[in-house]
Design an enzyme around this catalytic site. Structure first.
Site, PDB file in Angstrom:
ATOM      1  N   HIS A   1      -7.727  -3.079  14.642  1.00  0.00           N
ATOM      2  CA  HIS A   1      -7.819  -2.212  13.455  1.00  0.00           C
ATOM      3  C   HIS A   1      -7.614  -3.030  12.186  1.00  0.00           C
ATOM      4  CE1 HIS A   1      -6.960   1.711  11.283  1.00  0.00           C
ATOM      5  NE2 HIS A   1      -6.418   0.831  10.457  1.00  0.00           N
ATOM      6  N   GLU A   2      -6.554  -3.842  12.171  1.00  0.00           N
ATOM      7  CA  GLU A   2      -6.265  -4.630  10.961  1.00  0.00           C
ATOM      8  C   GLU A   2      -7.316  -5.713  10.745  1.00  0.00           C
ATOM      9  OE1 GLU A   2      -4.122  -3.215   9.190  1.00  0.00           O
ATOM     10  OE2 GLU A   2      -3.441  -1.932  10.818  1.00  0.00           O
TER      11      GLU A   2
ATOM     12  N   HIS B   1     -10.381  -4.431   9.059  1.00  0.00           N
ATOM     13  CA  HIS B   1     -10.187  -4.239   7.619  1.00  0.00           C
ATOM     14  C   HIS B   1     -10.538  -5.487   6.810  1.00  0.00           C
ATOM     15  CE1 HIS B   1      -8.548  -0.300   6.914  1.00  0.00           C
ATOM     16  NE2 HIS B   1      -7.506  -0.447   7.705  1.00  0.00           N
TER      17      HIS B   1
ATOM     18  N   GLY C   1       2.414   0.986  11.323  1.00  0.00           N
ATOM     19  CA  GLY C   1       2.126   0.175  12.496  1.00  0.00           C
ATOM     20  C   GLY C   1       1.804  -1.244  12.080  1.00  0.00           C
ATOM     21  N   ALA C   2       1.024  -1.378  11.007  1.00  0.00           N
ATOM     22  CA  ALA C   2       0.630  -2.690  10.501  1.00  0.00           C
ATOM     23  C   ALA C   2      -0.024  -2.498   9.145  1.00  0.00           C
ATOM     24  CB  ALA C   2      -0.334  -3.376  11.470  1.00  0.00           C
ATOM     25  N   MET C   3      -0.290  -3.620   8.463  1.00  0.00           N
ATOM     26  CA  MET C   3      -0.925  -3.571   7.144  1.00  0.00           C
ATOM     27  C   MET C   3      -1.904  -4.723   7.009  1.00  0.00           C
ATOM     28  SD  MET C   3      -1.392  -2.210   4.254  1.00  0.00           S
ATOM     29  CE  MET C   3      -2.406  -2.831   2.897  1.00  0.00           C
ATOM     30  N   GLU C   4      -3.084  -4.413   6.490  1.00  0.00           N
ATOM     31  CA  GLU C   4      -4.208  -5.351   6.459  1.00  0.00           C
ATOM     32  C   GLU C   4      -4.192  -6.294   5.270  1.00  0.00           C
ATOM     33  OE1 GLU C   4      -5.799  -1.499   4.435  1.00  0.00           O
ATOM     34  OE2 GLU C   4      -4.432  -2.010   6.062  1.00  0.00           O
ATOM     35  N   ASN C   5      -3.050  -6.837   4.877  1.00  0.00           N
ATOM     36  CA  ASN C   5      -3.040  -7.834   3.811  1.00  0.00           C
ATOM     37  C   ASN C   5      -4.076  -8.914   4.121  1.00  0.00           C
ATOM     38  OD1 ASN C   5      -0.542  -6.553   2.905  1.00  0.00           O
ATOM     39  ND2 ASN C   5       0.420  -7.661   4.589  1.00  0.00           N
TER      40      ASN C   5
ATOM     41  N   GLU D   1       0.848  -1.190   0.000  1.00  0.00           N
ATOM     42  CA  GLU D   1       0.000   0.000   0.000  1.00  0.00           C
ATOM     43  C   GLU D   1       0.888   1.246   0.000  1.00  0.00           C
ATOM     44  OE1 GLU D   1      -4.132   1.294   2.159  1.00  0.00           O
ATOM     45  OE2 GLU D   1      -2.481   0.754   3.463  1.00  0.00           O
TER      46      GLU D   1
END
Length: 856
Positions: free
Chosen positions: A303-304, A307, A269-273, A125
């Protein structure tokens, strides 16, 4: 760079002629530490005879084949492959070498200094899947994916589908290799695909979805952190989130498994793959975390997970709805945090995020929540506090406006109607209008389509007997040109009871709209000692106190025994300080008093952050030394008197170290570091030791030899980064010059190391600002080369973090504001994103000058 900046017009044109079915991606990560082999076969339909392009960032194209015809590799130009005379059904195969990144983008490669093992992970992203495979890089061209990945034997590979058993074989160089052939994924956008590879270790488990499926779970990290991976806590929050979201979305988990992988040198912080979330591995705590640390991680996990439905199952059509994607996950994570986990004060912690949103919204570059996104450069620069925090606060208002039941009924219909497809804000609002019966066009216009923030303040009238005769909430626009807005909020009154404790004696929840809102229900009641607009922190606005309430709070802040209420009061005081309406010295006295009774680690973290900023940049120049001494002394006293082994003790020790300036304060830190003095219950662990050492180096009380000793004891990635920060913190001109050059121009260092060096570089700015004068001219002279020679994320952070705003007001020989404005005037053709950052930094410096004048 040409070809990297996809425009909305180009994306719209491409999606009008192309429909993508499937990607077959074959990666070989056994070709050394700079390049990897990437072979992509894309199956897609197109308008017969039309032309379009595919995105790919690569320095070496081996072959391009379209519908069986070989195309010359030179058609790959400016990171695009132009395709013409397309058939109705097409197959494109691109064989290329792609390059590992060390900036946290594309496929990042990292070698762990603790054991020499290499790790890879993807971060796509916004537009970086094209750094790993050929792609139609836009969110509305969804497809299925099948990944095949060859790695050195012993490596684990994760992707969006469950990890299969590897096939063992020998590579061309006779090295032992494993190949993972993943199953085909669900339909998804390119930016949420993922490849994570390396000798990751962890644990697996499972849960039962609401439709009866068994969902495999995995939690992984690099080997050197395995002993610190608290899997049980992570999975507990994950299970709670699954139950909460499946119930509120009314759709079972939409993917086949759920892995959570903690990776090094991560920018976000993180990524919603989809089904394969990546987190920065600072969320694995090497030492005892505070409750704030754990709550922040739990919120990120939720949060992730949120998503997976909102963002991954249903995806925005174009990046102008990025805010909706992120704001929604932010809102839902805090809702789940407060209602489904042990962190029942989750909305108190939300004040940290809201603080971010309010700051961004008061910049001259503020933008509507629903921003115009003309191209990818606009997307990158709009990952900000408005996109996340303001949007989440406004969604909270929307829930109150339409009613919670109607909100979730509309949301469920929206998700069901657009599953595995793309949607827009209009699609969501349509469903919410149907469910609630409310016309949301006016609400959307003022909240989502207009920038800025309004100010709310009470107007209080009493008679001679102290009885309220009139209470009004006044609203005015703070941002020029923005409309007044409807707010759902509470107003409350507090007074001391006979036992001396502060009690809430009145409370009214109401709708505030327009310039004047009469609160008629309070008339005829005795005036409370303290009146608070926005009790419970429901509203998104700048809040002011009436004169009598402000005087009471300033004198009696310790009487407020509820962290959220105290937090709202302190947010009022902080906003007044930033606006130059409360002297910074007054704020600091108030804040230290509030800190002495604060037990919520999230609120204490925010309060200490504000104390740091006020003492560093808002205090009048002639008061600065004495105020720094007072603050340092006050924080050291709080550290010494905090409950043994408490979160407050750890937070105060760190804050006291950051703010130590006098000989006795420095000696106290040194005694703590060397163990000649102790604080009962304080674990002098590796993280506390690095904090103390950094500040001893900053003040000249520790040397290079001390840094070397600590680095030898902690040879981890974090240890090396802490050592880099400490070395840059030495107050020597040659040290600062070397750090400056590395930060601005060294492309070989990883971003996390770069940002560590930034903290060290600026270590003396509040005590010896003159030390930084030699770098001011070079900063402005280097801006365009920084912007052109680094990837966006790195360039944005360098430009932001190295702007010398903290010199504003404290060095008579330069005018940072004038220099910034002159640069803007001389560079009218510069990148819009770069111009925006400089404008924001100038605004920060201007605010500092305003606050300093108020503190005279």
């Amino acid at each position: 760079m040409p070809g990297l900046n996809l425009t909305h017009a180009e994306a719209t044109a491409r999606s009008s002629v192309v429909s993508v079915s499937h990607y077959d991606v074959v990666l070989n990560l056994c070709h050394g530490d700079t390049d990897f082999r990437s072979t992509t076969t894309i199956t897609f339909d197109a308008v017969a005879g039309s032309s379009t392009f595919v995105d790919l960032v690569s320095r070496n194209i081996h072959s391009i084949t379209l519908n069986g015809q070989e195309l010359h590799p030179t058609i790959h130009r400016d990171h695009r492959i132009e395709l013409s005379d397309l058939a109705e059904h097409n197959t494109l195969t691109v064989d290329a070498d792609c390059q590992y990144m060390h900036t946290g983008e594309g496929l990042h490669r990292f070698v762990d200094p603790a054991d020499g093992q290499a790790y890879c992970y993807s971060q796509f992203e916004v537009p970086d899947a094209r750094r790993v495979y050929a792609t139609f890089e836009q969110p509305d061209l969804k497809a299925t994916f099948r990944f095949t990945v060859t790695v050195p034997a012993g490596w684990k590979v994760f992707s969006n589908a469950p990890t299969p058993e590897p096939e063992a074989h020998t590579g061309e160089d006779n090295s032992p290799q494993w190949t993972y052939r993943f199953a085909t994924t669900e339909v998804m956008s390119t930016y949420i695909t993922a490849i994570i590879a390396g000798p990751y270790v962890g644990e697996t488990s499972s849960l039962t979805s609401s439709d009866g499926r068994e969902i495999p779970l995995g939690v992984y990290c690099r080997s050197s952190l395995r002993d610190h991976l608290d899997v049980d806590r992570i999975l507990e929050v994950t299970r709670q989130g699954f139950t909460f979201f499946e119930a509120h979305y009314a759709i079972p988990y939409p993917f086949t498994k759920y892995d959570q992988i903690f990776v090094p040198e991560y920018n976000a912080g993180a990524m919603e793959n989809a089904g394969c979330v990546t987190f920065r591995d600072q969320y694995i705590f090497r030492t005892r975390p505070t409750e704030s640390d754990l709550e922040n991680r739990a919120n990120t996990i939720l949060h992730e997970l949120a998503h997976m439905w909102f963002g991954d199952l249903v995806t925005m059509k174009w990046w102008n709805d990025l805010w909706l994607n992120e704001s929604f996950a932010e809102f839902m994570s805090h809702l789940a945090l407060a209602e489904a986990t042990q962190y029942v004060d989750g909305w108190t912690g939300f004040m940290l995020r809201k603080d971010w949103g309010l700051r961004q919204d008061q910049m001259p570059t503020t933008h509507p929540i629903k921003a115009e996104i003309r191209d990818l450069a606009d997307v990158e620069v709009n990952f900000d506090g408005i996109t996340y925090a303001k949007g989440a606060a406004v969604l909270r208002q929307l829930v109150s406006y339409v009613g919670r039941d109607a909100f979730f009924a509309g949301l469920q219909r929206y998700l069901a109607a657009h599953s595995y497809a793309n949607a827009t804000l209009a699609d969501l609002l349509t469903e919410l209008e149907k469910a609630s019966g409310r016309d949301l066009s006016a609400w959307s216009r003022v909240w989502l389509e207009e920038a800025g923030v309004t100010v709310l303040r009470p107007l209080v009238e009493v008679d001679d007997n102290g009885v309220l005769t009139r209470v009004v909430i006044e609203q005015e626009s703070f941002t020029p040109g923005s409309s007044l807005r409807p707010h759902r909020l509470a107003i409350a009154g507090y007074s001391r009871a006979q036992d001396g404790k502060l009690r809430r004696v009145m409370h009214e929840e109401l709708d505030v709209d327009g310039a004047i809102t009469e609160v008629t229900s309070l008339s005829g009641q005795a005036r409370p000692e303290f009146l608070l607009v926005n009790d419970g922190d429901l509203a998104y606005a700048k809040i002011r106190l009436d004169e009598e309430s402000l005087a009471f709070a300033t004198t009696n802040i310790r009487l407020f025994d509820d962290s959220l209420t105290r937090g709202v009061v302190m947010a009022c005081a902080w906003d007044m300080t930033r606006d130059g309406q409360m002297p910074a010295s007054t704020y600091l006295d108030l804040a230290l008093n509030a800190a002495s009774v604060e037990t919520n680690a999230q609120m204490l973290t925010l309060l200490l952050r504000h104390i740091d900023e006020a003492v560093h940049t808002f205090v009048a120049p002639h008061k600065r030394a004495s105020v720094q001494e007072n603050v340092g002394r006050g924080l050291l006293l709080l550290a010494r008197t905090a409950p043994s082994g408490s979160d407050e003790q750890r937070l105060f020790v760190r804050a006291a170290a950051r703010n130590a300036t006098t000989t006795d304060q420095i000696e106290a830190l040194k005694a703590l570091f060397e163990g000649t003095q102790t604080l009962q219950g304080l674990d002098l662990d590796v993280d506390i030791r690095w904090t103390l050492l950094f500040n001893l180096v900053r003040t000249g009380a520790a040397t290079e030899a001390d840094i070397n000793t600590c680095e030898a004891e902690d040879s981890t990635m974090t240890g090396l980064q802490n050592a880099a920060a400490a070395r840059a913190a030495r107050a020597l001109p040659e040290v600062k010059s070397a750090a400056w050059e590395s930060i601005l121009r060294d492309h070989k260092i990883a971003n996390d190391t770069r940002w560590a060096m930034v903290s060290g570089f600026w270590a003396q700015v509040r005590t010896t600002p003159e030390l930084y004068l030699p770098f001011v001219e070079d900063y402005f002279a280097s801006l365009e080369s920084i912007w052109s020679s680094h990837t966006f994320h790195t360039a944005e952070d360098i430009v932001t973090l190295m702007f010398p705003s903290e010199l504003a007001g404290y060095v008579d020989s330069i005018d940072i504001i004038r220099l910034g404005e002159q640069w803007l005037a001389d560079h009218s053709e510069a990148s819009g994103a770069l111009v925006r950052i400089i404008r924001e930094r100038i605004a920060v410096a201007q605010r500092q000058i305003t606050a300093q004048k108020a503190d005279q």
